[in-house]
Design a protein around this motif. Structure first.
Motif, PDB file in Angstrom:
ATOM      1  N   PRO B  58       0.637  -1.128  -0.132  1.00  0.00           N
ATOM      2  CA  PRO B  58       0.102   0.146  -0.035  1.00  0.00           C
ATOM      3  C   PRO B  58       0.841   1.321  -0.067  1.00  0.00           C
ATOM      4  CG  PRO B  58      -0.796  -1.366   1.518  1.00  0.00           C
ATOM      5  CD  PRO B  58       0.572  -2.038   0.949  1.00  0.00           C
ATOM      6  N   ILE B  59       2.080   1.259   0.579  1.00  0.00           N
ATOM      7  CA  ILE B  59       2.848   2.429   0.525  1.00  0.00           C
ATOM      8  C   ILE B  59       3.691   2.390  -0.356  1.00  0.00           C
ATOM      9  CG2 ILE B  59       2.383   2.698   3.136  1.00  0.00           C
ATOM     10  CD1 ILE B  59       5.685   2.075   3.300  1.00  0.00           C
ATOM     11  N   GLY B  60       3.695   1.275  -1.229  1.00  0.00           N
ATOM     12  CA  GLY B  60       5.080   1.195  -2.211  1.00  0.00           C
ATOM     13  C   GLY B  60       4.928   1.977  -3.578  1.00  0.00           C
ATOM     14  N   SER B  61       3.648   2.600  -3.716  1.00  0.00           N
ATOM     15  CA  SER B  61       3.583   3.155  -5.111  1.00  0.00           C
ATOM     16  C   SER B  61       2.470   4.203  -5.146  1.00  0.00           C
ATOM     17  CB  SER B  61       3.395   2.125  -6.379  1.00  0.00           C
ATOM     18  OG  SER B  61       2.260   1.742  -6.485  1.00  0.00           O
ATOM     19  N   GLY B  62       2.449   5.085  -6.024  1.00  0.00           N
ATOM     20  CA  GLY B  62       1.468   5.971  -6.082  1.00  0.00           C
ATOM     21  C   GLY B  62       0.857   6.023  -7.336  1.00  0.00           C
ATOM     22  N   ASP B  63       0.867   4.971  -8.141  1.00  0.00           N
ATOM     23  CA  ASP B  63       0.326   4.771  -9.450  1.00  0.00           C
ATOM     24  C   ASP B  63      -1.123   4.305  -9.168  1.00  0.00           C
ATOM     25  OD1 ASP B  63       1.559   2.554  -8.847  1.00  0.00           O
ATOM     26  OD2 ASP B  63       1.011   1.744 -10.682  1.00  0.00           O
ATOM     27  N   ILE B  64      -1.944   4.651 -10.330  1.00  0.00           N
ATOM     28  CA  ILE B  64      -3.489   4.259 -10.119  1.00  0.00           C
ATOM     29  C   ILE B  64      -3.418   2.892 -10.527  1.00  0.00           C
ATOM     30  CG2 ILE B  64      -5.593   4.501 -11.342  1.00  0.00           C
ATOM     31  CD1 ILE B  64      -4.924   7.546 -12.019  1.00  0.00           C
ATOM     32  N   ALA B  65      -2.854   2.055 -11.494  1.00  0.00           N
ATOM     33  CA  ALA B  65      -3.224   0.818 -11.612  1.00  0.00           C
ATOM     34  C   ALA B  65      -2.921  -0.160 -10.173  1.00  0.00           C
ATOM     35  CB  ALA B  65      -2.083   0.157 -12.605  1.00  0.00           C
ATOM     36  N   SER B  66      -1.986   0.369  -9.574  1.00  0.00           N
ATOM     37  CA  SER B  66      -1.429  -0.594  -8.320  1.00  0.00           C
ATOM     38  C   SER B  66      -2.486  -0.312  -7.222  1.00  0.00           C
ATOM     39  CB  SER B  66      -0.014   0.009  -7.657  1.00  0.00           C
ATOM     40  OG  SER B  66       0.867  -0.220  -8.549  1.00  0.00           O
ATOM     41  N   ALA B  67      -3.088   1.102  -7.129  1.00  0.00           N
ATOM     42  CA  ALA B  67      -3.962   1.453  -6.099  1.00  0.00           C
ATOM     43  C   ALA B  67      -5.352   0.675  -6.342  1.00  0.00           C
ATOM     44  CB  ALA B  67      -4.318   3.024  -6.145  1.00  0.00           C
ATOM     45  N   MET B  68      -5.751   0.463  -7.727  1.00  0.00           N
ATOM     46  CA  MET B  68      -6.973  -0.129  -7.947  1.00  0.00           C
ATOM     47  C   MET B  68      -6.929  -1.474  -7.358  1.00  0.00           C
ATOM     48  SD  MET B  68      -9.078   1.794  -9.862  1.00  0.00           S
ATOM     49  CE  MET B  68      -9.956   0.483 -10.616  1.00  0.00           C
ATOM     50  N   ILE B  69      -5.639  -2.157  -7.464  1.00  0.00           N
ATOM     51  CA  ILE B  69      -5.502  -3.647  -6.908  1.00  0.00           C
ATOM     52  C   ILE B  69      -5.562  -3.554  -5.395  1.00  0.00           C
ATOM     53  CG2 ILE B  69      -4.222  -5.778  -6.998  1.00  0.00           C
ATOM     54  CD1 ILE B  69      -5.775  -5.125  -9.652  1.00  0.00           C
ATOM     55  N   THR B  70      -4.507  -2.697  -4.779  1.00  0.00           N
ATOM     56  CA  THR B  70      -4.302  -2.807  -3.264  1.00  0.00           C
ATOM     57  C   THR B  70      -5.526  -2.246  -2.667  1.00  0.00           C
ATOM     58  OG1 THR B  70      -3.423  -0.423  -3.634  1.00  0.00           O
ATOM     59  CG2 THR B  70      -2.055  -2.544  -3.499  1.00  0.00           C
ATOM     60  N   GLY B  71      -6.438  -1.537  -3.337  1.00  0.00           N
ATOM     61  CA  GLY B  71      -7.644  -1.126  -2.820  1.00  0.00           C
ATOM     62  C   GLY B  71      -8.824  -2.343  -2.532  1.00  0.00           C
ATOM     63  N   LEU B  72      -8.549  -3.560  -3.056  1.00  0.00           N
ATOM     64  CA  LEU B  72      -9.419  -4.609  -2.841  1.00  0.00           C
ATOM     65  C   LEU B  72      -8.876  -5.720  -1.944  1.00  0.00           C
ATOM     66  CD1 LEU B  72      -9.651  -5.162  -6.600  1.00  0.00           C
ATOM     67  CD2 LEU B  72     -11.455  -4.786  -5.144  1.00  0.00           C
ATOM     68  N   TYR B 224       8.179 -11.241   4.926  1.00  0.00           N
ATOM     69  CA  TYR B 224       8.605 -11.219   3.366  1.00  0.00           C
ATOM     70  C   TYR B 224       9.626 -10.245   3.165  1.00  0.00           C
ATOM     71  CZ  TYR B 224       4.698 -14.207   2.551  1.00  0.00           C
ATOM     72  OH  TYR B 224       3.665 -15.097   2.690  1.00  0.00           O
ATOM     73  N   GLY B 225       9.946  -9.275   4.022  1.00  0.00           N
ATOM     74  CA  GLY B 225      10.801  -8.274   3.572  1.00  0.00           C
ATOM     75  C   GLY B 225      10.712  -7.292   2.631  1.00  0.00           C
ATOM     76  N   GLY B 226      11.511  -7.475   1.627  1.00  0.00           N
ATOM     77  CA  GLY B 226      11.499  -6.753   0.401  1.00  0.00           C
ATOM     78  C   GLY B 226      10.494  -7.368  -0.713  1.00  0.00           C
ATOM     79  N   ASP B 227       9.874  -8.697  -0.401  1.00  0.00           N
ATOM     80  CA  ASP B 227       9.099  -9.084  -1.332  1.00  0.00           C
ATOM     81  C   ASP B 227       7.648  -9.052  -0.856  1.00  0.00           C
ATOM     82  OD1 ASP B 227      10.525 -10.486  -3.054  1.00  0.00           O
ATOM     83  OD2 ASP B 227      10.899 -12.124  -2.378  1.00  0.00           O
ATOM     84  N   PHE B 228       7.596  -8.208   0.255  1.00  0.00           N
ATOM     85  CA  PHE B 228       6.314  -7.752   0.818  1.00  0.00           C
ATOM     86  C   PHE B 228       5.288  -7.295  -0.237  1.00  0.00           C
ATOM     87  CE2 PHE B 228       3.281  -4.934   3.240  1.00  0.00           C
ATOM     88  CZ  PHE B 228       2.427  -5.812   3.500  1.00  0.00           C
ATOM     89  N   GLN B 229       5.834  -6.564  -1.190  1.00  0.00           N
ATOM     90  CA  GLN B 229       5.009  -6.079  -2.267  1.00  0.00           C
ATOM     91  C   GLN B 229       4.413  -7.063  -3.171  1.00  0.00           C
ATOM     92  OE1 GLN B 229       6.086  -5.479  -5.580  1.00  0.00           O
ATOM     93  NE2 GLN B 229       8.429  -5.904  -5.711  1.00  0.00           N
ATOM     94  N   ARG B 230       4.948  -8.120  -3.153  1.00  0.00           N
ATOM     95  CA  ARG B 230       4.569  -9.351  -4.151  1.00  0.00           C
ATOM     96  C   ARG B 230       3.803 -10.241  -3.274  1.00  0.00           C
ATOM     97  NH1 ARG B 230       9.900 -12.271  -5.834  1.00  0.00           N
ATOM     98  NH2 ARG B 230       8.124 -13.639  -6.558  1.00  0.00           N
ATOM     99  N   TYR B 231       3.724 -10.173  -1.971  1.00  0.00           N
ATOM    100  CA  TYR B 231       2.802 -11.306  -1.108  1.00  0.00           C
ATOM    101  C   TYR B 231       1.855 -10.242  -0.217  1.00  0.00           C
ATOM    102  CZ  TYR B 231       5.994 -14.702  -2.907  1.00  0.00           C
ATOM    103  OH  TYR B 231       6.650 -15.635  -3.629  1.00  0.00           O
ATOM    104  N   PRO B 232       1.018  -9.625  -0.902  1.00  0.00           N
ATOM    105  CA  PRO B 232       0.067  -9.013  -0.109  1.00  0.00           C
ATOM    106  C   PRO B 232      -0.869  -9.714   1.090  1.00  0.00           C
ATOM    107  CG  PRO B 232      -0.923  -8.954  -2.100  1.00  0.00           C
ATOM    108  CD  PRO B 232       0.523  -9.845  -1.998  1.00  0.00           C
TER     109      PRO B 232
END
Lengths: 305, 627
Positions: B58-72, B224-232
């Motif tokens: 959730p804090i990893g990026s500011g792009d809309i595409a990512s936010a659309m998925i993390t919002g779910l 997950y450390g650095g891989d947390f962004q791949r394993y939400p």
């Protein structure tokens, strides 16, 4: 221009070099047709310059920039020979302006590139040694960079508009001619007529300019003709990509604008700009080849003997 | 022996290839999927396209595409009411809206009990545990952690007390700083979270809906450390099944909701339009409706467009030219209507404007000149060029947000007034009274080689020329464009502001003195009267009184013309008729939870496509699109 050439004597001295070349060209119908095309484009470009400058001097909106929002995307008609574009501007007049820009690019880049090639190639070939190494290193380096990339870099450093295009193309396209001239100079500096000139006490400058260069000038002319077409094509690509002409109707910009509506059958803007580009590039290429055949001293010798 | 007719082979091949390519392009029914798609047959699945995702943290990026998925996958304290317009907030993981004390700086949230993280191997037992106030504290401090590479710290910077001290402590002692008290955010008990703001900031509630402040489990971040962004690992309605970075991402219903008895329901109240649009048919039904969500990573717009036309995506955002190709008079063509495609025109919370560099010697000090230029801009032509996909801006605050007045722009299009003001500004007919030469201005664009923008620029050049001003457009890449603005070198610039949250403050802060370059006040407009009033308004809670101040502030901007107000874009969105419960939203993150698709209906409608060719042939299309 090459009247001093010793080879003139092979023909009995009846015809000048220019007359000889013209006689050969006359026999080549395709080349003549191309020459006519080039002349027509020259006239278009001159007219374009006149329209451009007269509008500037009189401080009015030039005809190719006049917008008519009520008549957007109109197909070709009596009022607009090649139709109108997205803002209701006349495509015919814009195409003429495209020729103006193309000729500017062709001529100005040649004025940049040809002197560079002649000076560097001539000096390297004639003097040899360290200087030759430096020049060879320089053109090898320039040649090893993808040219379009280099042009884009130069254009974006200089800033936008045609200045960037002039410099970009002018500073990158001298390598071929430079390499050719260097090789020719290497050969010619050992020929007897150069030896003769030297033994008569002629200096380096005189030998290069009055003796060798006239014998090689046909290479420059041929190169000019061939590179003109390439320069026009490159300018169209650059303008299409948005780093070329700004606020002026280059063919590249017209192509870029026209593709928005092509699929809805608005073909005239695209056809006009692509057609205009195609014919001038083709004409210069074919004519350049014909010129090469007509000017090649070896071919002339074979025919003349 | 038979003699074959002599056909030049190359010519024949070329012409058949061309015929095939163009034939295919112009008769798009050929793209219709011939047989049922195995991905959609069995269960309720939503199909869509997405641009490439950067990160699922959730804090990893500011792009809309990512936010659309993390919002779910993740949730926060508050969210937007799905059907409410104007936008209104409602609690998501909070039990109710917060208690705010009289100073406006202390906000206390009660959390909903019985909210669990999804099961994941990062938890000791593999089973997700309950969310507590400490998790929120951890997640928000993580956003402030200087070691994280987040782009979102700006949303809380300077807002919460003690954040700077926390950041310093992290530099000194690392992770242990999280155990030390931070004044601005405290977990009073498992279910009580308290924020202490540095100053009253009612907009903080909007900020709390943003994905940067969603709750994450510390176990997962550490496991997950650095891989947390791949394993939400979140609390949301969906969890990740598979993510193939450049191809496809698939989510499925989070089973933890059923296991822990968590129930969310579709809103029971909406506006009158919603009833008519059938948006309340499922009022009170359990969420989410879809079992799976599939998003294809499609970078190319025309590919997404063809996939949509073939029924492979439920909804799409067409470009202007794609839309014009299938539209008639700004509406849908009958071919698309016959296919059950629905068009939504949504005013976006965006304002397109031309900013004046207020430090510029020519336009900066000359208010009459700015007013003249504003009066010379014929917005209706610009809108026509975009086939009606914009509406005229009369106010910096777009419609749909309190503070958007109906007061007309005093410097809207009026050529006579433009000429008069230009003369009063010292440039009669565009000729400078001082130097006798024509006024020349430069307008910067953050665009290169985009024909739409170039045509727009040429059109504006013509408009300015009609009052005698010579305008030169300058196209450049975005970084150069913003660099010039930040260095205050830009005379005029064409730009768009998109709301971070639906509050007029977000637009009015673009004129606030302390926000000057390199801040968001790109024009460097400076007015003491404006700043004083703005200071007063931004601390006030939402209400009629604040709205009135917003309107006064907007009026000052209209009068001073640091901007030429151009347009507010409309978003044209197309969706297939089988996608139910869809309501356009400016902040649609996580809204898929409300969408519904009946697979049988989709299959039936898609089969019918074959009998309804789109017939995109040039002769049937109106060349001028919206006219």
């Amino acid at each position: 221009m090459a009247g001093k050439s010793g080879r003139q004597q092979w023909h009995g001295g009846v015809r000048t070099l220019a007359g000889d070349v013209w006689a050969r060209l006359k026999r080549d119908r395709t080349a003549l047709a191309c020459l006519v095309v080039i002349v027509v484009y020259c006239l278009m470009a001159s007219w374009g310059e006149w329209v451009y400058w007269s509008a500037r001097v009189q401080d009015v909106v030039p005809i190719y920039q006049v917008q008519d929002f009520g008549h957007r995307y109109e197909p070709p008609s009596g009022a607009h020979w090649l139709g109108t574009d997205a803002l209701g501007r006349d495509v015919f007049h814009r195409t003429i302006q495209g020729a103006r820009i193309a000729f500017r690019v062709g001529i100005i880049t040649s004025l940049l590139a040809l002197p560079i090639a002649m000076v560097l190639g001539g000096a390297a070939g004639y003097f040899g040694g360290r200087l030759d190494e430096c020049v060879v290193w320089l053109y090898s380096t320039v040649a090893s960079i993808p040219s379009l990339l280099l042009i884009l870099v130069i254009a974006s450093v200089v800033g936008h508009g045609l200045i960037g295009v002039y410099l970009g193309i002018g500073l990158t396209t001298w390598v071929g001619l430079c390499r050719l001239l260097r090789a020719e100079f290497l050969k010619h500096r050992q020929l007897q007529y150069v030896e003769a000139a030297r033994s008569l006490g002629a200096g380096h400058a005189r030998i290069i300019i009055r003796h060798i260069l006239p014998n090689l000038f046909h290479l420059v002319i041929i190169n000019f003709s061939l590179r003109f077409g390439n320069a026009v094509g490159t300018e169209v690509i650059l303008s299409f990509l948005g780093v070329g002409a700004e606020g002026e109707p280059s063919w590249g910009i017209m192509i870029s604008d026209a593709r928005l509506r092509l699929w809805q059958g608005v073909w005239w803007e695209l056809a006009a700009s692509i057609g205009a580009t195609f014919f001038i590039v083709l004409a210069f290429n074919v004519f350049g080849d014909a010129l090469r055949d007509a000017m090649d001293p070896r071919l002339r010798m074979v025919e003349g003997s | 022996m038979t003699r074959w007719p002599r056909i030049p082979v190359a010519k024949f091949l070329l012409s058949s290839l061309l015929a095939f390519v163009f034939g295919e392009c112009f008769s798009l029914h050929a793209f219709t999927l011939a047989r049922p798609d195995p991905e959609t047959r069995s269960d309720r699945v939503l199909l869509g396209s997405t641009k490439r995702l950067r990160s699922l943290d959730p804090i990893g990026s500011g792009d809309i595409a990512s936010a659309m998925i993390t919002g779910l996958i993740y949730e926060g304290l508050l969210r937007y009411g799905y059907l409410d317009r104007p936008y209104r907030l409602e609690p998501q993981l909070a039990e109710a809206m917060p208690e705010v004390d009289a100073t406006g700086t202390r906000m206390t949230f009660r959390l909903r009990p019985g909210i669990y993280f999804a099961d994941d191997r990062c938890f000791p037992s593999g089973s997700g545990r309950e969310v507590t106030a400490a998790d929120f504290r951890y997640s928000i401090l993580r956003l402030a952690d200087p070691r994280s590479s987040t782009t979102g710290f700006w949303v809380i910077r300077g807002r919460l007390r003690g954040l700077e001290a926390f950041r310093k402590r992290v530099e000194e002692v690392g992770d242990r700083a999280y155990e030390e008290p931070v004044e601005g955010i405290q977990a009073l008990d498992d279910y009580t979270l308290e924020f202490l703001l540095t100053e009253p900031y009612p907009q903080f509630l909007w900020v709390l809906t943003m994905h940067y402040l969603h709750v994450v489990p510390r176990e997962a971040v550490e496991f997950y450390g650095g891989d947390f962004q791949r394993y939400p690992v979140g609390t949301g309605p969906y969890r990740l099944v598979e993510w193939k970075r450049n191809y496809r991402i698939e989510l499925e219903r989070n089973p933890k909701w059923a296991q822990t008895g968590r129930r969310e329901v579709y809103p029971e109240e909406g506006q009158s339009d919603d009833v008519r649009a059938g948006l309340l048919a499922e009022a009170g039904a359990s969420l989410p409706f879809a079992d799976r969500i599939i998003r294809y990573v499609v970078q190319d717009e025309s590919t997404a467009w063809l996939m949509f036309l073939a029924g492979g995506l439920d909804l799409t955002l067409p470009t202007t030219d794609q839309f014009e190709g299938v539209s008639v008079m700004g509406g849908l063509s009958s071919a698309l209507e016959a296919r059950g495609v629905v068009l939504d025109k949504v005013p976006a919370l965006q304002t397109i404007y031309i900013g004046f560099g207020m430090d510029d010697p020519v336009v900066g000090g000359n208010k009459k000149l700015r007013q003249a230029l504003s009066s010379a801009l014929d917005r209706s032509k610009l809108i026509e060029l975009r086939a009606g996909q914009e509406i005229e801006a009369v106010n910096p605050i777009p419609p749909g947000i309190p503070g958007n007045t109906t007061r007309p722009n005093p410097y809207g299009y009026d050529l006579d007034r433009a000429r008069r003001l230009l003369a009063e500004a010292g440039y009669p007919e565009g000729i400078s009274e001082r130097t006798g030469s024509r006024l020349e201005l430069t307008l910067d664009f953050a665009s290169q080689g985009q024909p739409e923008m170039r045509q727009r620029a040429d059109l504006m050049v013509g408009m300015m020329r009609s009052i005698g001003v010579r305008l030169t457009p300058r196209f450049q890449l975005e970084p150069t464009f913003f660099e010039r603005i930040d260095r205050r070198e830009s005379q005029m610039f064409y730009i768009l502001w998109s709301a971070d949250y639906p509050d007029g403050e977000n637009f009015l802060q673009l004129f606030f003195g302390p926000n000057s370059s390199p801040g968001p006040n790109h024009t460097n407009y400076a007015s003491d009267a404006f700043d004083r009033l703005f200071e007063q308004a931004r601390r006030m809670p939402d209400g009629a009184e604040r709205t009135e101040l917003y309107e006064r502030l907007a009026g000052m901007v209209q009068e001073d013309c640091p901007w030429i107000l151009v347009t507010h874009p409309l978003i044209y969105q197309l969706r297939h008729g089988w996608l139910e419960n869809y309501k356009p939203h400016d902040f649609p993150y996580g809204n898929e939870v409300y969408y519904k698709v009946e697979p049988a209906r989709r299959e039936r409608m898609r089969k019918a496509f074959r009998k309804q060719p789109l017939g995109l042939r040039p002769s049937t299309l109106s060349v001028n699109g919206g006219e």
